[in-house]
Design a protein around this motif. Structure first.
Motif, short mmCIF file in Angstrom:
data_model
loop_
_atom_site.label_atom_id
_atom_site.label_comp_id
_atom_site.label_asym_id
_atom_site.label_seq_id
_atom_site.Cartn_x
_atom_site.Cartn_y
_atom_site.Cartn_z
N TYR A 5 -18.80 127.04 28.65
CA TYR A 5 -20.10 127.25 28.95
C TYR A 5 -20.96 126.21 29.85
O TYR A 5 -21.60 126.74 30.92
CB TYR A 5 -20.97 127.36 27.73
CG TYR A 5 -22.63 127.44 28.03
CD1 TYR A 5 -22.99 128.78 28.48
CD2 TYR A 5 -23.34 126.70 27.38
CE1 TYR A 5 -24.28 129.03 28.65
CE2 TYR A 5 -24.51 126.84 27.51
CZ TYR A 5 -25.07 127.76 28.12
OH TYR A 5 -26.46 128.11 28.14
N VAL A 9 -22.51 126.88 33.69
CA VAL A 9 -23.88 126.73 33.89
C VAL A 9 -23.85 125.72 34.99
O VAL A 9 -24.99 125.71 36.00
CB VAL A 9 -24.42 126.08 32.78
CG1 VAL A 9 -26.06 125.68 33.18
CG2 VAL A 9 -24.69 127.14 31.85
N ALA A 16 -30.28 123.82 34.73
CA ALA A 16 -29.97 124.14 33.04
C ALA A 16 -28.89 123.24 32.69
O ALA A 16 -28.32 123.41 31.48
CB ALA A 16 -29.79 125.68 32.79
N ALA A 20 -27.28 122.60 28.72
CA ALA A 20 -25.94 123.01 28.35
C ALA A 20 -25.29 122.34 27.73
O ALA A 20 -24.24 122.84 26.88
CB ALA A 20 -25.43 124.11 29.48
N LEU A 23 -26.18 121.66 24.35
CA LEU A 23 -25.86 122.70 23.43
C LEU A 23 -24.34 122.28 23.07
O LEU A 23 -24.07 122.76 21.92
CB LEU A 23 -26.23 123.92 23.85
CG LEU A 23 -26.13 125.11 23.22
CD1 LEU A 23 -26.74 125.02 21.80
CD2 LEU A 23 -26.43 126.24 24.05
N ARG A 48 -29.24 129.68 17.93
CA ARG A 48 -29.34 128.84 19.30
C ARG A 48 -29.19 129.86 20.58
O ARG A 48 -29.92 129.81 21.60
CB ARG A 48 -28.50 127.67 19.33
CG ARG A 48 -28.66 126.80 18.39
CD ARG A 48 -27.88 125.48 18.36
NE ARG A 48 -27.96 124.62 17.39
CZ ARG A 48 -27.26 123.73 16.97
NH1 ARG A 48 -26.01 123.56 17.41
NH2 ARG A 48 -27.49 122.80 16.01
N ALA A 49 -28.48 130.73 20.38
CA ALA A 49 -27.99 131.63 21.39
C ALA A 49 -29.24 132.53 21.91
O ALA A 49 -29.36 132.96 23.09
CB ALA A 49 -26.83 132.59 21.15
N GLN A 51 -32.18 131.76 22.24
CA GLN A 51 -33.10 131.11 23.22
C GLN A 51 -32.43 131.02 24.71
O GLN A 51 -33.06 130.55 25.55
CB GLN A 51 -33.35 129.80 22.88
CG GLN A 51 -34.07 129.95 21.51
CD GLN A 51 -34.14 128.46 20.72
OE1 GLN A 51 -33.57 127.37 21.25
NE2 GLN A 51 -34.53 128.17 19.73
N LEU A 52 -31.24 131.53 25.00
CA LEU A 52 -30.49 131.49 26.12
C LEU A 52 -30.76 132.46 26.87
O LEU A 52 -31.05 133.75 26.72
CB LEU A 52 -28.91 131.36 26.00
CG LEU A 52 -28.47 129.90 24.99
CD1 LEU A 52 -26.99 130.21 25.13
CD2 LEU A 52 -28.85 128.96 25.86
N HIS A 56 -26.19 134.00 30.45
CA HIS A 56 -25.53 132.76 29.93
C HIS A 56 -24.57 133.23 28.66
O HIS A 56 -23.78 132.44 28.22
CB HIS A 56 -26.55 131.47 29.49
CG HIS A 56 -26.91 130.83 30.67
ND1 HIS A 56 -27.29 129.38 30.49
CD2 HIS A 56 -27.50 131.27 31.68
CE1 HIS A 56 -27.85 129.16 31.43
NE2 HIS A 56 -27.82 129.89 32.43
N PHE A 60 -21.42 131.50 26.85
CA PHE A 60 -21.64 130.43 25.56
C PHE A 60 -20.89 131.08 24.74
O PHE A 60 -20.21 130.05 23.99
CB PHE A 60 -22.99 130.77 25.20
CG PHE A 60 -23.66 130.17 24.13
CD1 PHE A 60 -23.79 129.12 23.81
CD2 PHE A 60 -23.54 130.93 22.86
CE1 PHE A 60 -24.07 128.32 22.58
CE2 PHE A 60 -23.97 130.85 21.54
CZ PHE A 60 -24.16 129.31 21.12
#
Length: 114
Positions: A5, A9, A16, A20, A23, A48-49, A51-52, A56, A60
């Motif tokens: 991931y 990114v 970002a 990343a 995270l 958390r995902a 918010q992506l 992404h 992720f």
């Protein structure tokens, strides 16, 4: 330790990359905390995902799946389903559903795969 991931990114959304990488590092800490309950790990990273950015999510969730190799097939399967798209939309809905309904949405339940 997979960094798929963060690597993706870095190549496609350089602005970002710091978030990343943080995270991905946080994933390691979360997996360490919940190593006896990999399903709890998947639930934690799913929060958390949300918010992506949608672009992404496949990368992720692939990274989450990589991290779960050796922890059993069910949690890793949930991550790979999410990476392939069908689970990505569900992960956003899952937080609004009652616990029993959430279980019915998991892969391999009576509603079929994914």
């Amino acid at each position: 330790m997979s960094t798929t991931y963060a690597d993706r990114v870095a190549a496609h959304d350089p602005g970002a990359v710091d978030a990343a990488r943080a995270l991905v590092q946080g994933m390691g800490a979360e997996l360490h905390r919940s190593w006896t309950r990999p399903g709890a790990f998947v639930d934690a990273v799913a929060r958390r995902a949300r918010q992506l950015p949608p672009a992404h999510l496949p990368w992720f969730w692939d990274t989450v799946g990589h991290r779960l190799i050796g922890y059993g097939s069910r949690p890793g399967g949930r991550a790979y389903v999410a990476a392939r798209g069908r689970g990505a939309a569900r992960s956003a809905r899952r937080s609004r559903l009652p616990q029993g309904r959430r279980a019915a949405l998991r892969p391999g339940r009576c509603h079929g795969p994914g």
